[in-house]
Write a protein that holds these residues in place. Structure first.
Motif, short mmCIF file in Angstrom:
data_model
loop_
_atom_site.label_atom_id
_atom_site.label_comp_id
_atom_site.label_asym_id
_atom_site.label_seq_id
_atom_site.Cartn_x
_atom_site.Cartn_y
_atom_site.Cartn_z
N TYR A 1 -13.00 24.72 45.89
CA TYR A 1 -12.43 25.93 46.69
C TYR A 1 -13.08 27.19 47.37
O TYR A 1 -12.66 28.01 47.92
N ASP B 1 -14.96 19.66 40.34
CA ASP B 1 -13.74 19.98 39.73
C ASP B 1 -14.10 20.63 38.50
O ASP B 1 -15.23 21.04 37.89
N SER B 2 -13.02 21.19 37.82
CA SER B 2 -13.22 22.16 36.66
C SER B 2 -14.11 21.10 35.45
O SER B 2 -14.75 21.82 34.84
N PHE C 1 -12.51 32.26 34.66
CA PHE C 1 -12.30 31.34 33.42
C PHE C 1 -13.46 30.28 33.61
O PHE C 1 -13.65 29.67 32.58
N MET C 2 -13.77 29.71 34.48
CA MET C 2 -14.65 28.77 34.84
C MET C 2 -16.02 29.08 34.41
O MET C 2 -16.81 28.61 33.80
N TYR D 1 -4.60 24.29 29.25
CA TYR D 1 -5.19 24.16 30.42
C TYR D 1 -6.41 25.00 30.68
O TYR D 1 -6.08 25.92 30.46
N ASN E 1 -7.69 26.65 32.81
CA ASN E 1 -7.41 28.04 33.71
C ASN E 1 -6.65 28.93 32.78
O ASN E 1 -5.42 29.24 32.92
N SER F 1 -7.12 19.21 34.89
CA SER F 1 -6.22 18.31 35.45
C SER F 1 -6.63 17.14 35.70
O SER F 1 -5.82 15.97 35.82
N HIS G 1 -0.46 26.91 44.53
CA HIS G 1 0.01 25.77 44.54
C HIS G 1 1.66 25.85 44.61
O HIS G 1 2.40 24.92 44.95
N HIS H 1 -2.22 18.31 44.54
CA HIS H 1 -2.75 18.67 43.02
C HIS H 1 -1.35 18.81 42.23
O HIS H 1 -0.45 19.26 42.47
N GLU I 1 -0.64 21.11 40.29
CA GLU I 1 -0.17 22.32 40.02
C GLU I 1 1.04 22.61 41.03
O GLU I 1 1.46 23.61 40.91
N SER J 1 -6.24 15.73 40.36
CA SER J 1 -7.46 16.96 40.40
C SER J 1 -8.00 16.90 41.85
O SER J 1 -8.12 15.95 42.52
P1 13P Z 1 -9.50 21.10 39.33
O1 13P Z 1 -9.97 21.03 38.00
O2 13P Z 1 -8.51 19.92 39.75
O3 13P Z 1 -10.70 21.40 40.49
O4 13P Z 1 -8.45 22.73 39.54
C1 13P Z 1 -8.78 23.78 39.52
C2 13P Z 1 -7.99 24.64 39.92
O5 13P Z 1 -8.10 25.72 39.68
C3 13P Z 1 -6.86 24.17 40.74
O6 13P Z 1 -6.05 25.12 41.38
#
Ligand code: 13P
Ligand code: SF4
Length: 314
Positions: free
Chosen positions: A31, A45-46, A68-69, A117, A119, A134, A180, A203, A205, A219
């Motif tokens: 993103y 992704d995360s 958070f990441m 999750y 997040n 996700s 989302h 996604h 979310e 995801s």
């Molecule tokens: P992903 O793990 O799918 O990249 O999602 C992260 C996120 O913040 C989705 O809004």
């Protein structure tokens, strides 16, 4: 240095030079703005970003993503310096689930397995049994003994999607993602009528009515993989628009249309993710701040549910 000074710099060159000087790795989420994705050592992704943060040999991790990441990277690599371009790059899901309220909720549900999750804050992670993303949530839930009830936080849409998919008894925290929850079902259906061959992909979310219209749910990485493998040529993409950059790079012959938000706004862009800019990536490396600092005790507690996630999603 002021903004005028920055304008005269070749930021790409400066960031690359600083990467070498600091022995730093630049990790970016899908993103992030395109320029940041293009200069990153790894985009993912995360879950993939967590794995990279845990395995890198670099001394410094520059985390172009949200708080958070970067915190998760610190928990997984506590000896490394973790820099984040903008310390205010939060997440509505993490902000909507404060640790004291989460603790009260957990205490009110003794005997439940708490799957949270990724997040969420490091404090909420420390209070959870297992973390998920996700891309591995379903796999993790399917490994929980059938007689166990599950507490899922903080995203209600992902929680409801997983509850339906797995048929498990789950209590769900009522949090949402500002991006989302913004997609308009009415506009989505209208868009689909304009592009009858287009496939809607989303996604998890997203809200249930949007998910019901989607031919594929996953995801960010799963969505990217899907468009590469699919024979379809046109996709309406119901997630943050940043992912479209990688989709267009991977599939230049295909068309990607961002799913429309309810209002005439840029609400399908994450206001937190988009706080990071090339200038801020450069400045955080040059000044070695903002840095993620967590106490040893918090790291010791928060790593347990993250390691469970890593083991259960191998
Ligand atoms: P992903 O793990 O799918 O990249 O999602 C992260 C996120 O913040 C989705 O809004
Ligand atoms: Fe959080 Fe939503 Fe932004 Fe993802 S897109 S970081 S869930 S606010």
């Amino acid at each position: 240095m002021n903004i005028t000074g920055l304008i005269t710099l070749d930021l790409e060159y400066e960031i690359k030079t600083l990467k070498k000087e600091l022995n730093a790795v630049l990790l970016a989420h899908y993103y992030q703005e395109s320029e940041i994705q293009d200069i990153a050592d790894f985009v993912g992704d995360s879950l993939e970003l967590s794995r990279k943060a845990a395995s890198t040999n670099a001394d410094v991790i520059v985390f172009a993503g949200v708080h958070f990441m970067a915190e998760t990277a610190k928990i997984l690599s506590p000896k490394k310096q973790i820099l984040i371009p903008d310390i205010n790059a939060g997440c509505s899901l993490a902000e909507g689930c404060p640790a004291p309220l989460f603790k009260q909720w957990r205490d009110a549900h003794p005997g439940y397995v708490s799957i949270t999750y990724i997040n969420c804050s490091a404090e909420v992670k420390a209070l959870s049994d297992i973390i998920c993303t996700s891309s591995n949530a379903e796999k993790i839930i399917r490994q929980i003994p059938a007689d166990k009830k599950i507490l899922f936080a903080p995203d209600k849409n992902l929680g409801n999607y997983l509850k339906k998919k797995t048929g498990r008894d789950m209590e769900i925290w009522q949090g949402t993602c500002v991006v989302h929850e913004t997609f308009s079902l009415k506009k989505l259906i209208h868009l689909k009528s304009l592009y009858p061959d287009a496939k809607i992909i989303a996604h998890p979310e997203c809200e249930e009515p949007v998910l019901e219209q989607s031919s594929f749910i996953g995801s960010t990485s799963a969505l990217l993989k899907h468009v590469q493998q699919s024979a379809d040529k046109t996709f309406i993409v119901a997630t943050e628009t940043g992912i479209i950059h990688q989709m267009e790079k991977a599939c230049p012959d295909k068309t990607f249309i961002p799913a429309p938000p309810e209002e005439s706004c840029a609400c399908n862009q994450c206001p937190y993710m988009k706080l990071n800019t090339m200038e801020k990536v450069y400045l955080c490396m040059k000044n070695r701040t903002p840095e993620i600092i967590l106490s040893d005790e918090l790291i010791r507690k928060a790593i347990i549910p993250i390691q469970r996630m890593m083991e259960m999603s191998r």
